[in-house]
Design a protein around this motif. Sequence first.
Motif, PDB file in Angstrom:
ATOM      1  N   SER A 127     -46.808 -23.741 -14.744  1.00  0.00           N
ATOM      2  CA  SER A 127     -47.113 -25.055 -14.190  1.00  0.00           C
ATOM      3  C   SER A 127     -46.313 -26.160 -14.863  1.00  0.00           C
ATOM      4  N   LYS A 128     -46.375 -26.249 -16.189  1.00  0.00           N
ATOM      5  CA  LYS A 128     -45.724 -27.363 -16.872  1.00  0.00           C
ATOM      6  C   LYS A 128     -44.724 -26.848 -17.904  1.00  0.00           C
ATOM      7  N   LEU A 129     -43.607 -27.548 -17.976  1.00  0.00           N
ATOM      8  CA  LEU A 129     -42.575 -27.232 -18.951  1.00  0.00           C
ATOM      9  C   LEU A 129     -42.729 -28.163 -20.145  1.00  0.00           C
ATOM     10  N   PHE A 130     -42.805 -27.592 -21.336  1.00  0.00           N
ATOM     11  CA  PHE A 130     -42.857 -28.380 -22.559  1.00  0.00           C
ATOM     12  C   PHE A 130     -41.505 -28.290 -23.254  1.00  0.00           C
ATOM     13  N   ILE A 131     -41.047 -29.430 -23.758  1.00  0.00           N
ATOM     14  CA  ILE A 131     -39.693 -29.552 -24.301  1.00  0.00           C
ATOM     15  C   ILE A 131     -39.767 -30.123 -25.708  1.00  0.00           C
ATOM     16  N   SER A 132     -39.069 -29.486 -26.618  1.00  0.00           N
ATOM     17  CA  SER A 132     -38.995 -29.967 -27.993  1.00  0.00           C
ATOM     18  C   SER A 132     -37.555 -30.349 -28.305  1.00  0.00           C
ATOM     19  N   LEU A 133     -37.365 -31.600 -28.718  1.00  0.00           N
ATOM     20  CA  LEU A 133     -36.057 -32.060 -29.184  1.00  0.00           C
ATOM     21  C   LEU A 133     -36.093 -32.061 -30.705  1.00  0.00           C
ATOM     22  N   TYR A 134     -35.414 -31.107 -31.316  1.00  0.00           N
ATOM     23  CA  TYR A 134     -35.392 -31.003 -32.781  1.00  0.00           C
ATOM     24  C   TYR A 134     -34.116 -31.627 -33.317  1.00  0.00           C
ATOM     25  N   ALA A 135     -34.266 -32.572 -34.228  1.00  0.00           N
ATOM     26  CA  ALA A 135     -33.108 -33.281 -34.783  1.00  0.00           C
ATOM     27  C   ALA A 135     -32.518 -32.475 -35.936  1.00  0.00           C
ATOM     28  N   PHE A 136     -31.523 -31.627 -35.617  1.00  0.00           N
ATOM     29  CA  PHE A 136     -30.813 -30.905 -36.674  1.00  0.00           C
ATOM     30  C   PHE A 136     -30.065 -31.904 -37.551  1.00  0.00           C
ATOM     31  N   GLU A 137     -29.546 -32.948 -36.912  1.00  0.00           N
ATOM     32  CA  GLU A 137     -29.035 -34.133 -37.600  1.00  0.00           C
ATOM     33  C   GLU A 137     -29.573 -35.350 -36.846  1.00  0.00           C
ATOM     34  N   ALA A 138     -29.789 -36.435 -37.561  1.00  0.00           N
ATOM     35  CA  ALA A 138     -30.341 -37.642 -36.936  1.00  0.00           C
ATOM     36  C   ALA A 138     -29.504 -38.048 -35.717  1.00  0.00           C
ATOM     37  N   TYR A 139     -30.191 -38.498 -34.675  1.00  0.00           N
ATOM     38  CA  TYR A 139     -29.504 -38.960 -33.470  1.00  0.00           C
ATOM     39  C   TYR A 139     -30.152 -40.244 -32.974  1.00  0.00           C
ATOM     40  N   SER A 140     -29.439 -40.949 -32.091  1.00  0.00           N
ATOM     41  CA  SER A 140     -29.977 -42.199 -31.549  1.00  0.00           C
ATOM     42  C   SER A 140     -29.617 -42.331 -30.080  1.00  0.00           C
ATOM     43  N   ASN A 141     -30.539 -42.951 -29.334  1.00  0.00           N
ATOM     44  CA  ASN A 141     -30.311 -43.307 -27.927  1.00  0.00           C
ATOM     45  C   ASN A 141     -29.941 -42.118 -27.041  1.00  0.00           C
ATOM     46  N   ASP A 147     -24.493 -39.754 -28.042  1.00  0.00           N
ATOM     47  CA  ASP A 147     -23.159 -39.959 -28.621  1.00  0.00           C
ATOM     48  C   ASP A 147     -23.073 -39.597 -30.086  1.00  0.00           C
ATOM     49  N   ASP A 148     -24.217 -39.373 -30.737  1.00  0.00           N
ATOM     50  CA  ASP A 148     -24.156 -39.062 -32.171  1.00  0.00           C
ATOM     51  C   ASP A 148     -25.210 -38.018 -32.527  1.00  0.00           C
ATOM     52  N   GLY A 149     -25.136 -37.527 -33.768  1.00  0.00           N
ATOM     53  CA  GLY A 149     -26.121 -36.579 -34.262  1.00  0.00           C
ATOM     54  C   GLY A 149     -26.026 -35.208 -33.616  1.00  0.00           C
ATOM     55  N   ASP A 150     -27.056 -34.419 -33.834  1.00  0.00           N
ATOM     56  CA  ASP A 150     -27.102 -33.048 -33.323  1.00  0.00           C
ATOM     57  C   ASP A 150     -28.559 -32.697 -33.068  1.00  0.00           C
ATOM     58  N   LEU A 151     -28.923 -32.584 -31.795  1.00  0.00           N
ATOM     59  CA  LEU A 151     -30.287 -32.139 -31.475  1.00  0.00           C
ATOM     60  C   LEU A 151     -30.228 -30.740 -30.869  1.00  0.00           C
ATOM     61  N   ASP A 152     -31.277 -29.986 -31.106  1.00  0.00           N
ATOM     62  CA  ASP A 152     -31.445 -28.680 -30.489  1.00  0.00           C
ATOM     63  C   ASP A 152     -32.590 -28.779 -29.487  1.00  0.00           C
ATOM     64  N   LEU A 153     -32.374 -28.176 -28.342  1.00  0.00           N
ATOM     65  CA  LEU A 153     -33.308 -28.265 -27.218  1.00  0.00           C
ATOM     66  C   LEU A 153     -34.068 -26.947 -27.099  1.00  0.00           C
ATOM     67  N   TYR A 154     -35.394 -27.016 -27.194  1.00  0.00           N
ATOM     68  CA  TYR A 154     -36.239 -25.833 -27.042  1.00  0.00           C
ATOM     69  C   TYR A 154     -37.233 -26.080 -25.904  1.00  0.00           C
ATOM     70  N   HIS A 190     -36.490 -20.908 -23.571  1.00  0.00           N
ATOM     71  CA  HIS A 190     -35.090 -21.260 -23.362  1.00  0.00           C
ATOM     72  C   HIS A 190     -34.661 -22.208 -24.475  1.00  0.00           C
ATOM     73  N   SER A 191     -33.378 -22.209 -24.803  1.00  0.00           N
ATOM     74  CA  SER A 191     -32.919 -23.130 -25.848  1.00  0.00           C
ATOM     75  C   SER A 191     -31.459 -23.485 -25.651  1.00  0.00           C
ATOM     76  N   GLY A 192     -31.102 -24.673 -26.135  1.00  0.00           N
ATOM     77  CA  GLY A 192     -29.723 -25.105 -26.223  1.00  0.00           C
ATOM     78  C   GLY A 192     -29.464 -25.576 -27.638  1.00  0.00           C
ATOM     79  N   GLN A 193     -28.460 -25.012 -28.286  1.00  0.00           N
ATOM     80  CA  GLN A 193     -28.226 -25.292 -29.702  1.00  0.00           C
ATOM     81  C   GLN A 193     -26.749 -25.586 -29.966  1.00  0.00           C
ATOM     82  N   MET A 194     -26.184 -26.454 -29.128  1.00  0.00           N
ATOM     83  CA  MET A 194     -24.809 -26.876 -29.338  1.00  0.00           C
ATOM     84  C   MET A 194     -24.736 -27.775 -30.569  1.00  0.00           C
ATOM     85  N   LEU A 195     -23.530 -28.012 -31.073  1.00  0.00           N
ATOM     86  CA  LEU A 195     -23.342 -28.817 -32.282  1.00  0.00           C
ATOM     87  C   LEU A 195     -23.200 -30.296 -31.963  1.00  0.00           C
TER      88      LEU A 195
END
Length: 201
Positions: free
Chosen positions: A130-144, A89-96, A110-115
């Motif tokens: 075999s395995k998918l690795f996922i990085s959640l980068y906090a472009f702006e702080a987010y919670s929950n 509900d808040d902040g901005d994360l980018d998905l890599y 692959h990436s998702g970089q919505m605002l």
Amino acid sequence: YDHSGQMLTSNEVQSFPVPVGSSKLFISLYAFEAYSNVIATCTSNTEDILNLEDGFPSDPISAATDDTTLLGFLPSANATSVICTTQGDDGDLDLYLSWDSFPDPTDYDHSGQMLTSNEVQSFPVPVGSSKLFISLYAFEAYSNVIATCTSNTEDILNLEDGFPSDPISAATDDTTLLGFLPSANATSVICTTQGDDGDLD
């Protein structure tokens, strides 16, 4: 090869994740020029990675600006594609996302970089991955934020080691998907098809 170092010296460094299901790493030192008294060292590293269960949401994730949270996901054995989502509900994360390696904002599959902190990515499972690795980068702080990855499957016939399949028939331009899991100590595999008519590739 899977990884290589080709500097113009005898000093090389390579760092990489261990693919799921892999057991032993084989290393070849090729002497482009003669060398002597080289010392080789390999060291295991561990990181705190949250592994997602197939189709189940993660616990809530929070992060400060510029923080990175690493997740892992192992698709089901017969998965043909994967969908990964984040909801917040808040902040901005980018998905890599990367297969069998750690992603970052400059190196990913692959990436998702919505605002927002709501991202959706859907993509096929590459053969041999075999395995998918996922990085959640906090472009702006987010919670929950809640992260979820889910395997999608098609009708795949899994072959048993050394046993022939049931008879398979197909019309022109049809595709039949098969799967095979080699034995744990296999060093090579041979696959054959036998039929009296038609032409399959």
